[in-house]
Design a protein around this motif. Structure first.
Motif, PDB file in Angstrom:
ATOM      1  N   HIS A 120       0.888  -1.164  -0.102  1.00 27.13           N
ATOM      2  CA  HIS A 120      -0.094  -0.027   0.058  1.00 27.13           C
ATOM      3  C   HIS A 120       0.850   1.202  -0.228  1.00 27.13           C
ATOM      4  CE1 HIS A 120       0.652   1.049   4.189  1.00 27.13           C
ATOM      5  NE2 HIS A 120       0.973  -0.275   4.299  1.00 27.13           N
ATOM      6  N   PHE A 121       0.159   2.496  -0.412  1.00 33.26           N
ATOM      7  CA  PHE A 121       0.869   3.769  -0.346  1.00 33.26           C
ATOM      8  C   PHE A 121      -0.016   4.436   0.646  1.00 33.26           C
ATOM      9  CE2 PHE A 121       1.109   8.102  -1.812  1.00 33.26           C
ATOM     10  CZ  PHE A 121       2.676   8.458  -1.693  1.00 33.26           C
ATOM     11  N   GLN A 122       0.514   4.867   1.829  1.00 31.04           N
ATOM     12  CA  GLN A 122       0.014   5.801   3.123  1.00 31.04           C
ATOM     13  C   GLN A 122      -1.541   5.145   2.904  1.00 31.04           C
ATOM     14  OE1 GLN A 122       0.481   9.949   2.346  1.00 31.04           O
ATOM     15  NE2 GLN A 122       2.541   9.644   1.671  1.00 31.04           N
ATOM     16  N   GLY A 123      -1.556   3.983   3.204  1.00 37.14           N
ATOM     17  CA  GLY A 123      -2.876   3.059   3.495  1.00 37.14           C
ATOM     18  C   GLY A 123      -3.803   2.883   2.393  1.00 37.14           C
ATOM     19  N   MET A 124      -3.434   3.306   1.011  1.00 38.23           N
ATOM     20  CA  MET A 124      -4.090   2.793  -0.030  1.00 38.23           C
ATOM     21  C   MET A 124      -3.542   1.784  -0.774  1.00 38.23           C
ATOM     22  SD  MET A 124      -5.582   5.461  -3.079  1.00 38.23           S
ATOM     23  CE  MET A 124      -7.017   5.142  -4.035  1.00 38.23           C
ATOM     24  N   PRO A 125      -4.119   0.738  -0.895  1.00 39.04           N
ATOM     25  CA  PRO A 125      -3.694  -0.633  -1.459  1.00 39.04           C
ATOM     26  C   PRO A 125      -3.279  -0.129  -3.029  1.00 39.04           C
ATOM     27  CG  PRO A 125      -5.808  -1.045  -0.393  1.00 39.04           C
ATOM     28  CD  PRO A 125      -5.643   0.486  -0.440  1.00 39.04           C
ATOM     29  N   LEU A 126      -2.279  -0.874  -3.347  1.00 41.17           N
ATOM     30  CA  LEU A 126      -1.669  -0.716  -4.820  1.00 41.17           C
ATOM     31  C   LEU A 126      -2.552  -1.339  -5.601  1.00 41.17           C
ATOM     32  CD1 LEU A 126       0.763   0.846  -5.883  1.00 41.17           C
ATOM     33  CD2 LEU A 126       0.546   0.866  -3.368  1.00 41.17           C
ATOM     34  N   PHE A 127      -2.797  -2.660  -5.269  1.00 45.70           N
ATOM     35  CA  PHE A 127      -3.446  -3.654  -6.429  1.00 45.70           C
ATOM     36  C   PHE A 127      -4.775  -3.867  -6.172  1.00 45.70           C
ATOM     37  CE2 PHE A 127       1.145  -4.836  -6.290  1.00 45.70           C
ATOM     38  CZ  PHE A 127       1.502  -4.541  -7.390  1.00 45.70           C
ATOM     39  N   ALA A 128      -5.486  -3.215  -5.271  1.00 45.70           N
ATOM     40  CA  ALA A 128      -7.061  -3.375  -5.102  1.00 45.70           C
ATOM     41  C   ALA A 128      -7.618  -1.987  -5.112  1.00 45.70           C
ATOM     42  CB  ALA A 128      -7.314  -4.123  -3.538  1.00 45.70           C
ATOM     43  N   SER A 129      -7.027  -1.067  -5.438  1.00 44.41           N
ATOM     44  CA  SER A 129      -7.642   0.395  -5.429  1.00 44.41           C
ATOM     45  C   SER A 129      -8.028   0.710  -7.080  1.00 44.41           C
ATOM     46  CB  SER A 129      -6.759   1.436  -5.093  1.00 44.41           C
ATOM     47  OG  SER A 129      -6.444   1.087  -3.851  1.00 44.41           O
ATOM     48  N   ASP A 130      -8.946   1.257  -7.169  1.00 50.96           N
ATOM     49  CA  ASP A 130      -9.325   1.908  -8.396  1.00 50.96           C
ATOM     50  C   ASP A 130      -8.096   2.744  -9.114  1.00 50.96           C
ATOM     51  OD1 ASP A 130     -10.076   4.700 -10.136  1.00 50.96           O
ATOM     52  OD2 ASP A 130     -11.592   3.243 -10.603  1.00 50.96           O
ATOM     53  N   PRO A 131      -7.631   2.628 -10.165  1.00 49.70           N
ATOM     54  CA  PRO A 131      -6.257   2.804 -10.721  1.00 49.70           C
ATOM     55  C   PRO A 131      -6.154   4.435 -10.803  1.00 49.70           C
ATOM     56  CG  PRO A 131      -7.152   1.853 -12.639  1.00 49.70           C
ATOM     57  CD  PRO A 131      -8.118   1.247 -11.150  1.00 49.70           C
ATOM     58  N   LYS A 132      -7.205   4.869 -11.304  1.00 47.17           N
ATOM     59  CA  LYS A 132      -7.356   6.553 -11.569  1.00 47.17           C
ATOM     60  C   LYS A 132      -7.227   7.123  -9.986  1.00 47.17           C
ATOM     61  CE  LYS A 132      -9.946  10.442 -12.995  1.00 47.17           C
ATOM     62  NZ  LYS A 132     -11.440  10.751 -13.577  1.00 47.17           N
ATOM     63  N   GLU A 133      -8.071   6.523  -9.127  1.00 46.41           N
ATOM     64  CA  GLU A 133      -8.095   7.205  -7.816  1.00 46.41           C
ATOM     65  C   GLU A 133      -6.451   7.042  -7.163  1.00 46.41           C
ATOM     66  OE1 GLU A 133     -11.048   5.685  -5.844  1.00 46.41           O
ATOM     67  OE2 GLU A 133     -12.757   6.395  -6.701  1.00 46.41           O
ATOM     68  N   LEU A 134      -5.827   5.976  -7.227  1.00 45.71           N
ATOM     69  CA  LEU A 134      -4.757   5.573  -6.885  1.00 45.71           C
ATOM     70  C   LEU A 134      -3.507   6.632  -7.360  1.00 45.71           C
ATOM     71  CD1 LEU A 134      -2.608   3.804  -5.271  1.00 45.71           C
ATOM     72  CD2 LEU A 134      -2.332   2.470  -7.547  1.00 45.71           C
ATOM     73  N   VAL A 135      -3.673   6.754  -8.638  1.00 44.55           N
ATOM     74  CA  VAL A 135      -2.754   7.668  -9.408  1.00 44.55           C
ATOM     75  C   VAL A 135      -2.823   9.140  -8.656  1.00 44.55           C
ATOM     76  CG1 VAL A 135      -1.802   8.525 -11.558  1.00 44.55           C
ATOM     77  CG2 VAL A 135      -2.286   6.176 -11.328  1.00 44.55           C
ATOM     78  N   ILE A 136      -4.033   9.619  -8.784  1.00 44.97           N
ATOM     79  CA  ILE A 136      -4.381  10.752  -8.160  1.00 44.97           C
ATOM     80  C   ILE A 136      -3.977  10.992  -6.625  1.00 44.97           C
ATOM     81  CG2 ILE A 136      -6.343  12.328  -7.469  1.00 44.97           C
ATOM     82  CD1 ILE A 136      -7.780  11.427 -10.003  1.00 44.97           C
ATOM     83  N   TYR A 137      -3.971  10.040  -5.984  1.00 46.65           N
ATOM     84  CA  TYR A 137      -3.655  10.012  -4.352  1.00 46.65           C
ATOM     85  C   TYR A 137      -2.348  10.220  -4.422  1.00 46.65           C
ATOM     86  CZ  TYR A 137      -3.358   8.428   0.416  1.00 46.65           C
ATOM     87  OH  TYR A 137      -3.159   8.601   1.574  1.00 46.65           O
ATOM     88  N   ILE A 138      -1.603   9.327  -5.154  1.00 47.23           N
ATOM     89  CA  ILE A 138       0.041   9.282  -5.019  1.00 47.23           C
ATOM     90  C   ILE A 138       0.438  10.583  -5.723  1.00 47.23           C
ATOM     91  CG2 ILE A 138       2.082   8.257  -6.114  1.00 47.23           C
ATOM     92  CD1 ILE A 138       0.474   5.558  -6.373  1.00 47.23           C
ATOM     93  N   SER A 139      -0.181  11.205  -6.734  1.00 43.02           N
ATOM     94  CA  SER A 139       0.229  12.485  -7.203  1.00 43.02           C
ATOM     95  C   SER A 139       0.140  13.539  -6.343  1.00 43.02           C
ATOM     96  CB  SER A 139      -0.552  12.732  -8.435  1.00 43.02           C
ATOM     97  OG  SER A 139      -0.032  14.020  -8.730  1.00 43.02           O
ATOM     98  N   LYS A 140      -1.095  13.684  -5.307  1.00 47.17           N
ATOM     99  CA  LYS A 140      -1.163  14.750  -4.515  1.00 47.17           C
ATOM    100  C   LYS A 140      -0.376  14.318  -3.483  1.00 47.17           C
ATOM    101  CE  LYS A 140      -6.188  15.685  -5.467  1.00 47.17           C
ATOM    102  NZ  LYS A 140      -7.438  15.622  -4.947  1.00 47.17           N
ATOM    103  N   GLN A 141      -0.274  13.137  -2.690  1.00 44.08           N
ATOM    104  CA  GLN A 141       0.666  13.056  -1.607  1.00 44.08           C
ATOM    105  C   GLN A 141       2.244  13.385  -2.044  1.00 44.08           C
ATOM    106  OE1 GLN A 141      -0.667  12.447   1.241  1.00 44.08           O
ATOM    107  NE2 GLN A 141      -2.305  12.742   0.288  1.00 44.08           N
ATOM    108  N   LEU A 142       2.706  13.017  -2.924  1.00 48.36           N
ATOM    109  CA  LEU A 142       4.063  13.339  -3.647  1.00 48.36           C
ATOM    110  C   LEU A 142       4.285  14.758  -4.202  1.00 48.36           C
ATOM    111  CD1 LEU A 142       5.103   9.685  -5.280  1.00 48.36           C
ATOM    112  CD2 LEU A 142       5.568  10.719  -2.943  1.00 48.36           C
ATOM    113  N   ASN A 143       3.060  15.441  -4.425  1.00 43.66           N
ATOM    114  CA  ASN A 143       3.111  16.810  -5.349  1.00 43.66           C
ATOM    115  C   ASN A 143       3.925  16.659  -6.349  1.00 43.66           C
ATOM    116  OD1 ASN A 143       2.512  19.577  -5.385  1.00 43.66           O
ATOM    117  ND2 ASN A 143       4.440  19.998  -4.374  1.00 43.66           N
ATOM    118  N   GLU A 144       3.491  15.664  -7.270  1.00 46.34           N
ATOM    119  CA  GLU A 144       4.451  15.497  -8.465  1.00 46.34           C
ATOM    120  C   GLU A 144       3.096  14.865  -9.572  1.00 46.34           C
ATOM    121  OE1 GLU A 144       7.742  12.800 -10.836  1.00 46.34           O
ATOM    122  OE2 GLU A 144       7.322  12.576  -8.641  1.00 46.34           O
ATOM    123  N   ILE A 145       3.009  15.702 -10.451  1.00 45.71           N
ATOM    124  CA  ILE A 145       2.385  14.975 -11.591  1.00 45.71           C
ATOM    125  C   ILE A 145       2.911  14.159 -12.554  1.00 45.71           C
ATOM    126  CG2 ILE A 145       0.892  15.643 -13.675  1.00 45.71           C
ATOM    127  CD1 ILE A 145       0.744  18.636 -12.694  1.00 45.71           C
TER     128      ILE A 145
END
Length: 208
Positions: A120-145
């Motif tokens: 998981h990435f900061q509590g969000m599962p990598l392989f069980a999450s909606d991929p778009k929501e996952l990418v948005i979440y990672i982007s926001k947390q890392l502050n990187e597009i």
């Protein structure tokens, strides 16, 4: 192998740092400490420049009618140029869906496939999450597009790469990739091989 608990600190993907307590540049000998979580070693391989050169010589000798001495010299020269970055490299494959790459016995890359259910990435599962929501979440947390090319999404500032979560489509659109075969890899520094990121472009996705 013990059961993996969701959102376990051990299974947290930590860009630029490692996997949970297994930090980049950790010595290879530390793997034994995490046998309960990672399971047993299923395979191990080592690569060094001398082995690569010998394999090339053997191949040329076997198929000499297809290769000239000039071809051999050109390839050997190219191998010498990149050899330092890929010399003394070993990779260990674990049955929990994790592989670890070491250079001079120090951890430099973590690779995970969809068998690593607890990742998981900061509590969000990598392989069980909606991929778009996952990418948005990672982007926001890392502050990187992120950027994308074909099936690979890259966060180059954090040396993080996701494969088959989203697939690039004509006109800047994208669609969800196949769930089977999704992988993620992250490095302690810029990956020493792989496609030139200049061919990628910013992922056109809503971050609102």
């Amino acid at each position: 192998m013990s059961n993996i608990k969701p959102h376990s600190p051990f299974w947290e993907l930590l860009p630029l740092k490692g996997l949970g307590p297994i930090r980049f540049l950790t010595d290879k000998s530390a793997l034994e400490t995490y046998r309960d979580e990672l399971g047993s070693i299923t395979a191990e391989e080592s690569v060094n420049l001398e082995q690569q050169q010998q394999l090339l010589h053997d191949t040329v000798n076997q198929f000499s009618e297809f290769f000239s001495q000039e071809d051999l010299n050109n390839v050997l020269e190219a191998m010498q140029v990149i050899g330092d970055s890929r010399d003394d490299v070993s990779k260990v494959y674990m049955d929990a869906g994790i592989s670890l790459e070491y250079k001079a016995n120090q951890l430099v890359e973590v690779f995970a496939d969809d068998r690593a259910k607890g990742l998981h990435f900061q509590g969000m599962p990598l392989f069980a999450s909606d991929p778009k929501e996952l990418v948005i979440y990672i982007s926001k947390q890392l502050n990187e597009i992120p950027c994308i090319k074909d099936e690979e999404i890259a966060f180059p500032e954090h040396n993080l790469f996701l494969f088959s979560f989203l697939i690039e489509q004509p006109g800047g659109a994208y669609k969800e990739g196949k769930k089977k075969g999704r992988t993620v890899s992250w490095w302690n520094s810029a990956r020493p091989y792989g496609e030139d990121l200049s061919g990628y472009h910013l992922l056109d996705i809503s971050f609102n």
